[in-house]
Design a protein around this motif. Sequence first.
Motif, PDB file in Angstrom:
ATOM      1  N   ASP A 389      -6.519  26.123  -0.030  1.00  0.00           N
ATOM      2  CA  ASP A 389      -7.883  26.171   0.501  1.00  0.00           C
ATOM      3  C   ASP A 389      -8.614  24.938  -0.033  1.00  0.00           C
ATOM      4  O   ASP A 389      -9.249  24.984  -1.076  1.00  0.00           O
ATOM      5  N   VAL A 390      -8.515  23.835   0.719  1.00  0.00           N
ATOM      6  CA  VAL A 390      -8.984  22.534   0.251  1.00  0.00           C
ATOM      7  C   VAL A 390     -10.375  22.189   0.781  1.00  0.00           C
ATOM      8  O   VAL A 390     -11.090  21.387   0.190  1.00  0.00           O
ATOM      9  N   VAL A 432       2.317  17.123 -13.364  1.00  0.00           N
ATOM     10  CA  VAL A 432       2.983  16.616 -14.566  1.00  0.00           C
ATOM     11  C   VAL A 432       1.955  16.121 -15.575  1.00  0.00           C
ATOM     12  O   VAL A 432       2.066  16.384 -16.773  1.00  0.00           O
ATOM     13  N   LYS A 433       0.962  15.404 -15.097  1.00  0.00           N
ATOM     14  CA  LYS A 433      -0.086  14.881 -15.982  1.00  0.00           C
ATOM     15  C   LYS A 433      -0.850  16.015 -16.669  1.00  0.00           C
ATOM     16  O   LYS A 433      -1.072  15.985 -17.891  1.00  0.00           O
ATOM     17  N   ALA A 434      -1.284  17.016 -15.889  1.00  0.00           N
ATOM     18  CA  ALA A 434      -2.122  18.099 -16.427  1.00  0.00           C
ATOM     19  C   ALA A 434      -1.309  19.172 -17.141  1.00  0.00           C
ATOM     20  O   ALA A 434      -1.843  19.915 -17.963  1.00  0.00           O
ATOM     21  N   GLY A 435      -0.036  19.275 -16.805  1.00  0.00           N
ATOM     22  CA  GLY A 435       0.809  20.320 -17.378  1.00  0.00           C
ATOM     23  C   GLY A 435       0.844  21.586 -16.568  1.00  0.00           C
ATOM     24  O   GLY A 435       1.624  22.489 -16.848  1.00  0.00           O
ATOM     25  N   ALA A 436      -0.027  21.687 -15.559  1.00  0.00           N
ATOM     26  CA  ALA A 436      -0.072  22.874 -14.709  1.00  0.00           C
ATOM     27  C   ALA A 436      -0.707  22.481 -13.377  1.00  0.00           C
ATOM     28  O   ALA A 436      -1.494  21.533 -13.297  1.00  0.00           O
ATOM     29  N   PHE A 437      -0.346  23.238 -12.348  1.00  0.00           N
ATOM     30  CA  PHE A 437      -0.857  22.962 -10.992  1.00  0.00           C
ATOM     31  C   PHE A 437      -2.331  23.315 -10.880  1.00  0.00           C
ATOM     32  O   PHE A 437      -2.759  24.399 -11.279  1.00  0.00           O
ATOM     33  N   GLN A 438      -3.115  22.379 -10.363  1.00  0.00           N
ATOM     34  CA  GLN A 438      -4.507  22.613  -9.991  1.00  0.00           C
ATOM     35  C   GLN A 438      -4.614  22.307  -8.503  1.00  0.00           C
ATOM     36  O   GLN A 438      -4.413  21.165  -8.097  1.00  0.00           O
ATOM     37  N   GLN A 439      -4.891  23.324  -7.701  1.00  0.00           N
ATOM     38  CA  GLN A 439      -4.923  23.085  -6.247  1.00  0.00           C
ATOM     39  C   GLN A 439      -5.959  22.016  -5.902  1.00  0.00           C
ATOM     40  O   GLN A 439      -7.105  22.075  -6.340  1.00  0.00           O
ATOM     41  N   PRO A 440      -5.576  21.004  -5.122  1.00  0.00           N
ATOM     42  CA  PRO A 440      -6.534  19.976  -4.705  1.00  0.00           C
ATOM     43  C   PRO A 440      -7.702  20.566  -3.917  1.00  0.00           C
ATOM     44  O   PRO A 440      -7.542  21.551  -3.189  1.00  0.00           O
ATOM     45  N   VAL A 441      -8.866  19.967  -4.092  1.00  0.00           N
ATOM     46  CA  VAL A 441     -10.092  20.397  -3.413  1.00  0.00           C
ATOM     47  C   VAL A 441     -10.821  19.161  -2.909  1.00  0.00           C
ATOM     48  O   VAL A 441     -10.961  18.178  -3.635  1.00  0.00           O
ATOM     49  N   LEU A 442     -11.298  19.217  -1.656  1.00  0.00           N
ATOM     50  CA  LEU A 442     -12.076  18.113  -1.088  1.00  0.00           C
ATOM     51  C   LEU A 442     -13.536  18.487  -0.873  1.00  0.00           C
ATOM     52  O   LEU A 442     -14.432  17.680  -1.112  1.00  0.00           O
ATOM     53  N   VAL A 443     -13.788  19.723  -0.385  1.00  0.00           N
ATOM     54  CA  VAL A 443     -15.157  20.192  -0.129  1.00  0.00           C
ATOM     55  C   VAL A 443     -15.366  21.464  -0.943  1.00  0.00           C
ATOM     56  O   VAL A 443     -15.133  22.571  -0.453  1.00  0.00           O
ATOM     57  N   PRO A 444     -15.812  21.330  -2.192  1.00  0.00           N
ATOM     58  CA  PRO A 444     -15.885  22.498  -3.083  1.00  0.00           C
ATOM     59  C   PRO A 444     -16.722  23.642  -2.541  1.00  0.00           C
ATOM     60  O   PRO A 444     -16.352  24.818  -2.719  1.00  0.00           O
ATOM     61  N   ASP A 445     -17.845  23.348  -1.891  1.00  0.00           N
ATOM     62  CA  ASP A 445     -18.716  24.416  -1.409  1.00  0.00           C
ATOM     63  C   ASP A 445     -18.062  25.271  -0.335  1.00  0.00           C
ATOM     64  O   ASP A 445     -18.508  26.401  -0.083  1.00  0.00           O
ATOM     65  N   ALA A 446     -17.024  24.756   0.300  1.00  0.00           N
ATOM     66  CA  ALA A 446     -16.361  25.494   1.381  1.00  0.00           C
ATOM     67  C   ALA A 446     -15.144  26.270   0.902  1.00  0.00           C
ATOM     68  O   ALA A 446     -14.577  27.063   1.652  1.00  0.00           O
ATOM     69  N   VAL A 447     -14.720  26.043  -0.330  1.00  0.00           N
ATOM     70  CA  VAL A 447     -13.508  26.683  -0.842  1.00  0.00           C
ATOM     71  C   VAL A 447     -13.828  28.096  -1.301  1.00  0.00           C
ATOM     72  O   VAL A 447     -14.646  28.302  -2.202  1.00  0.00           O
ATOM     73  N   LYS A 448     -13.173  29.061  -0.692  1.00  0.00           N
ATOM     74  CA  LYS A 448     -13.398  30.468  -1.043  1.00  0.00           C
ATOM     75  C   LYS A 448     -12.484  30.910  -2.180  1.00  0.00           C
ATOM     76  O   LYS A 448     -12.893  31.596  -3.087  1.00  0.00           O
ATOM     77  N   LYS A 449     -11.213  30.538  -2.111  1.00  0.00           N
ATOM     78  CA  LYS A 449     -10.275  30.928  -3.172  1.00  0.00           C
ATOM     79  C   LYS A 449      -9.167  29.900  -3.266  1.00  0.00           C
ATOM     80  O   LYS A 449      -8.400  29.706  -2.328  1.00  0.00           O
ATOM     81  N   ARG A 450      -9.090  29.254  -4.391  1.00  0.00           N
ATOM     82  CA  ARG A 450      -8.007  28.293  -4.610  1.00  0.00           C
ATOM     83  C   ARG A 450      -6.668  29.017  -4.713  1.00  0.00           C
ATOM     84  O   ARG A 450      -6.586  30.151  -5.194  1.00  0.00           O
ATOM     85  N   TYR A 451      -5.630  28.311  -4.297  1.00  0.00           N
ATOM     86  CA  TYR A 451      -4.291  28.854  -4.416  1.00  0.00           C
ATOM     87  C   TYR A 451      -3.814  28.739  -5.861  1.00  0.00           C
ATOM     88  O   TYR A 451      -3.891  27.665  -6.475  1.00  0.00           O
TER      89      TYR A 451
END
Length: 548
Positions: A389-390, A432-451
């Motif tokens: 949900d990007v 790899v850099k962060a050590g864990a997956f962070q789902q990419p986001v482009l329009v934060p106000d529209a994101v209901k639930k990150r994967y």
Amino acid sequence: MMHSDSHGDNSPYPRRRSPGRTVVSAVTVLAVTAGIGYWGYVSLVAGEDADPQVVAATEEFGKFLAAWEAGDARRAGLLTDTPGNAESLIKSLMTNLKPSRTEISAGTGERKAEGEVEIPFTVKMAVPGAGDYGWNSRAKVVRSGEKWKVVFHTETTHPDLVPGQTLALQSRDRAAVLDRNGDELRSASLVGMVDEGTGKGISGLEARYDKQLAGPGPARAVVVVDRQSLRVVKKLTGRGREGRPVRTTIDPVVQEAAADALTGLEKTAAIVAVDPSSGHVLAAANRPSGMNRALEGRYPPGSTFKVVTAAALLKGGMKPSDRADCPKFAEVNGQRFENQDQFVLPAGSTFRESFARSCNTFFVNSRGRLSESALHDTAQAFGIGGTWDVGTATYDGSVPVATSENDKAAATIGQARVQASPLVMASIAATVKAGAFQQPVLVPDAVKKRYDAPARLDAGVVEALRGMMRATVTEGAGRALQGIPGEPHAKTGTAEFGTATPPRTHAWMIGYQGDRNLAWAVLLEDGGSGGSDAGPVAAKFLESLVRP
């Protein structure tokens, strides 16, 4: 064989848009509904007691209305007493309003004097962006010798017009798509385009958030304007409320660097950059603009996928220092795999070295260490195959469970049925850099639930991958990044596609900066080699970001 490595506020026209907000013109074909036609007009008055003069005048007037209805201003003008004036005004009105449907119907004429008939009529139009609009008017038709002519005045076309005026559309400004700083975003392929004919967004974020950007209600108003100055004299219909802007996570500095890195390339290409700590998409550049292949493209990732394969091998017990033979060829049930340019590594080479040099044959020959589902399961820790949900359309990758030895062998080097977008590959580096997956986001106000990824990488696996990706730069195929400050980590990829002989290849490079929250992916479609072709593009991108 497999290788891998403007006008003021009173103007009827929209304000001039910045280069970042592309507008595409649409040719509107005038759809004409013929109404009852002029023979129908005659039938209205051609009863037993009909006045012959009214019949004759109505017949001629019907021809005039039919020509106007069809958008034929010249023919309509020739049926009036002032052909040039009538043609000019009707043409202006129809050109400005660009109706998608026009219906003009006449009422019952009335004789006013000998050789003079007055006829009421109604105009109805479907006007893009303004909706249905109509008005009533009246016209005189007079006899001149044996012929009847429409007496044309400006107010004949519309009762609110006086000489020197015409009808037009006034558009309200759409709200803007913004970058992370609140400034208007300048990226055509990401922002998308607006149809000049309808005022609606037709691609990219302009289309996805059309209602929010346009605002509720009609986007345009029908207005009376002065034909010379274009100044609005009177509004005939109302417009809706102003829209609300869409704020993205795009960093204008990173976006500009990505766009500049693609400048001059003859190949179709894309760059994506993300913040590993937050998942925010910092840049998404495409060349040429149009399709947003950076976020939506589907490609075999080639050897960049070896990050996932290496993670699976590390999870299974391998260490970067373990022996990893790299012969010229590897054969699987009659299918031959080889390294790019058929290189080999010396006897006793390590897993770390085979990863850094992107040795296909080692990875293919290591398939026995992996179950049929190992790559699929490990890819889940990188978020691949989930539904992201990007805030815009994306392709989120696919790594199917292997169905055969050959399928698994090819998948280890990012071929077979493995598919990913540049966004997915940038996210792999970010994980790899962060050590864990962070789902990419482009329009934060529209994101209901990150994967949320259903699996995580072990800390030891992450640490080993970081060292191997750094080695790719210092001693392997990512040498194009040597000397760039910030300790870049990378993986190259040369992905085969199509059925040509020799195979055509996409060029990839993914990576991250060790000293900042920046991960990225570079793709050159049909672009050659990851190291020698995608590498310099990645270097140009990173250099512009570290340049004083």
